[in-house]
Design a protein around this motif. Structure first.
Motif, PDB file in Angstrom:
ATOM      1  N   GLU A 209      -2.628   2.930  -2.782  1.00  0.00           N
ATOM      2  CA  GLU A 209      -1.495   3.846  -2.716  1.00  0.00           C
ATOM      3  C   GLU A 209      -1.414   4.758  -3.937  1.00  0.00           C
ATOM      4  OE1 GLU A 209       0.005  -0.281  -4.002  1.00  0.00           O
ATOM      5  OE2 GLU A 209      -1.417   0.607  -2.563  1.00  0.00           O
ATOM      6  N   ASP A 212      -2.936   8.646  -3.596  1.00  0.00           N
ATOM      7  CA  ASP A 212      -2.144   9.780  -3.104  1.00  0.00           C
ATOM      8  C   ASP A 212      -0.827   9.913  -3.845  1.00  0.00           C
ATOM      9  OD1 ASP A 212      -4.109  10.270  -1.184  1.00  0.00           O
ATOM     10  OD2 ASP A 212      -3.194   8.869   0.235  1.00  0.00           O
ATOM     11  N   ASN A 216       2.274  12.823  -3.380  1.00  0.00           N
ATOM     12  CA  ASN A 216       3.557  12.305  -2.921  1.00  0.00           C
ATOM     13  C   ASN A 216       4.654  12.521  -3.966  1.00  0.00           C
ATOM     14  OD1 ASN A 216       2.329  11.470  -0.570  1.00  0.00           O
ATOM     15  ND2 ASN A 216       1.996   9.360  -1.286  1.00  0.00           N
ATOM     16  N   ASP A 219       5.808  16.139  -3.751  1.00  0.00           N
ATOM     17  CA  ASP A 219       6.695  16.344  -2.599  1.00  0.00           C
ATOM     18  C   ASP A 219       8.073  15.759  -2.864  1.00  0.00           C
ATOM     19  OD1 ASP A 219       4.565  17.539  -1.351  1.00  0.00           O
ATOM     20  OD2 ASP A 219       4.023  15.765  -0.157  1.00  0.00           O
ATOM     21  N   LEU A 418       6.289   6.326  -7.914  1.00  0.00           N
ATOM     22  CA  LEU A 418       5.093   7.158  -7.768  1.00  0.00           C
ATOM     23  C   LEU A 418       4.514   7.528  -9.131  1.00  0.00           C
ATOM     24  CD1 LEU A 418       6.284   9.481  -4.853  1.00  0.00           C
ATOM     25  CD2 LEU A 418       4.476   7.755  -4.734  1.00  0.00           C
TER      26      LEU A 418
END
Length: 595
Positions: A209, A212, A216, A219, A418
């Motif tokens: 994970e 990406d 992410n 975004d 993230l």
């Protein structure tokens, strides 16, 4: 080291002995058992090295003094006048001689050669001795050159050079410690235990994970910015709605207050009319009292006319039948007689009348003020009606704002997660680089530790140091016919390839003699002493004496002492000074014969 004279008095078994070696390099000490031969060599060792061999404690030194004597003296004189002497039992020593470091290191062992082979049980000490006698004793510059030849980094060499002064073991220990520190650093970087194979090509684990996470995160930040802007607009509308609600509430409250004031307008108008009338009545009453009491001012046309009428009535109408008399009576009823000093009762009533007038004036003023307020309130109600007529503000959606705030908090948490994944992904390359660099440090320190270990540079230097020693002992074997004595890289002394310990007593003695000569020759000492020559058979003794004569003639030895027990006085080459001892004293030989 050329010894020219040896003197000992009352040392152990020796009584008084003096050996002149001015013209000889070799001294043979002979005699029967327990005549002082070993005592002589021990006295020589004590004077040169400052150590007694048979006692350990200073308080026991008196036991070395010959029985019946109070003191003992040993003195050794060398070529050039240097001396070494010791006096017992005080152990007072005086040594004026000095030797180069290799020769000084070899001296104790050349005086007691059996100690050389004994060191093979302590290889590191034998290695250090070989370094010392050959002048290769961990010389930092020499080691630095060898390390550079092994491609050891300059920074590692610079760090280790100070430790080389303490010897190879200390240097190897430091390099191993630095490698251990680097391993700890590698484990902190990777979270794993270091291994030589594992560390090669090690790569940090990156969660799928995290691959990406960057996109992410972008975004999520974009959405967070939009939500934040929406929250700002919603909060602005919320503020406007709250302000409108507060305004309407204020208007309603003000309307209520103004309506309450305006409702009092009719009553206040009536009250003002009544108060005005009452004030006028009280003012008239006060004026009358003042006139009757004589305190009122009798100034003005009215009073002047009253005085004229009074004159007219008195003159022309004494009976008071005319209208003028009636008018005068009305005046006097209100103001008192024209020429009177005043009515005392009326004068007493004036203060109360004045208070009543002042009270009524205040009441009239207050009523006028209240009437003005009520009138203004009625006018304000018209304005409030106009404000209330404006269209109501749009209702605010609090649930929508709460949803936006909740979404903002959720996005922040998502962005934080993230970012953590991004840091894992971004730090993977750096972590790998750090791990690879640290692994290279570990390998470099381990290579340095290996280079400084006995099998590394010390081993190389030992081999270099052993070459002249083994070469010298090979010459001795060739000259004497004895078994070849060698010292190998493992610090094992061998006789014809077999361990020293497996040799006979005679073989070990010959090996000790070869070792003494080799260490003496290589170090530049050129001096040694051998005891118990009698362990050799006659042929071997003769070979030994010929060998000693040969190396003395060649200048390879400056002084050598040899002692042995014999049943009769030996016949030796004339190059030897022969001393025969009986009861600790020398006995002159009748003759010396060449062997």
């Amino acid at each position: 080291m050329k010894i020219t004279n040896f003197h000992a008095a009352n040392y152990q078994m020796l009584s008084d002995i003096n050996i002149d070696l001015s013209d000889h390099a070799l001294a043979l000490i002979g005699g029967l058992n327990e005549q002082g031969k070993s005592s002589l060599l021990e006295a020589l060792r004590h004077a040169l090295c400052g150590e007694a061999t048979r006692v350990k404690l200073k308080k026991d030194l008196r036991m070395i003094v010959r029985d019946g004597a109070k003191s003992s003296t040993v003195a050794v004189r060398m070529l050039g006048g240097e001396t070494a002497q010791v006096k017992l039992p005080s152990a007072a020593a005086e040594r004026s001689f000095s030797l180069p470091e290799p020769a000084m290191s070899a001296l104790p062992y050349c005086l007691d050669p059996a100690k050389i082979a004994a060191l093979q049980d302590r290889p590191s000490e034998l290695r250090q001795l070989i370094f010392a006698v050959t002048g290769l004793a961990c010389n930092p510059m020499a080691v630095q050159a060898r390390l550079a030849a092994r491609k050891i980094g300059c920074d590692k060499i610079t760090h280790i050079l100070p430790f080389l002064r303490a010897g190879f073991p200390a240097s190897a220990t430091e390099a191993t410690a630095k490698a251990r520190e680097a391993k700890g650093a590698w484990e902190r970087i990777t979270g794993e235990k270091w291994g030589s194979e594992k560390a090669v090509g090690w790569t940090p684990v990156v969660p799928p994970e995290a691959l990406d996470a960057g996109a992410n995160a972008r975004d999520a930040r974009s959405e967070y910015d939009d939500v934040t802007e929406s929250i700002k607009l919603a909060q602005q509308r919320q503020a406007e709605a709250n302000a409108a609600a507060r305004f309407l509430a204020q208007v309603a409250g003000e309307r209520n207050r103004q309506e309450e004031r305006a409702a009092m307008l009719p009553r206040l108008e009536k009250k003002l009319a009544a108060d005005t009338q009452n004030l006028a009545a009280h003012q008239r009453q006060l004026a009358s009292l003042r006139a009757r009491g004589g305190v009122g001012p009798r100034v003005g046309l009215m009073h002047d006319l009253a005085r004229a009428v009074t004159y007219f009535v008195r003159t022309y109408d004494p009976n008071g039948a005319t209208q003028h008399a009636a008018t005068l009576r009305a005046y006097e009823a209100e103001f008192g007689p024209v020429e009177s000093d005043g009515d005392a009762e009326a004068a007493a009533a004036i203060p109360a009348a004045e208070s009543a007038v002042a009270l009524m004036e205040s009441a009239v003023a207050n009523t006028k003020r209240d009437l003005a307020t009520a009138t203004a309130a009625a006018e304000a109600i018209k304005n409030i009606a106009e404000q209330s007529a404006a269209p109501p503000a749009e209702p605010f959606d609090q649930a929508a704002l709460d949803a936006l705030i909740q979404r903002s908090a959720s996005l922040l948490k998502e962005i934080s997660n993230l970012d953590t994944l991004c840091a894992v992904a971004d730090g993977a390359d750096q972590k790998k680089q750090d791990a690879d660099n640290t692994h290279a440090e570990i390998v470099a320190w381990l290579e340095l530790a290996e280079a400084l270990s006995p099998e590394g540079i010390p081993g190389e230097m030992v081999k270099d140091a052993l070459k002249p020693i083994n070469a010298r002992m090979r010459e001795t074997a060739n000259h004497t016919g004895w078994d070849q004595v060698t010292i190998d890289g493992e610090m094992v002394v061998r006789l014809a390839g077999r361990p020293y310990s497996l040799g006979s007593e005679s073989a070990r003695w010959r090996a000790d003699a070869a070792l003494a000569d080799a260490f003496s020759f290589v170090s530049g000492l050129k001096f040694f002493a051998l005891d118990r020559l009698d362990v050799l058979v006659s042929a071997q003794r003769l070979a030994c004496l010929k060998w000693l004569r040969a190396i003395a003639t060649a200048g390879d030895v400056d002084t050598a002492f040899v002692a042995g027990t014999f049943t009769q006085r030996p016949s030796v080459p004339r190059e030897f000074v022969t001393v025969w001892l009986e009861n600790g004293a020398p006995v002159e030989l009748d003759e010396q014969q060449a062997a």
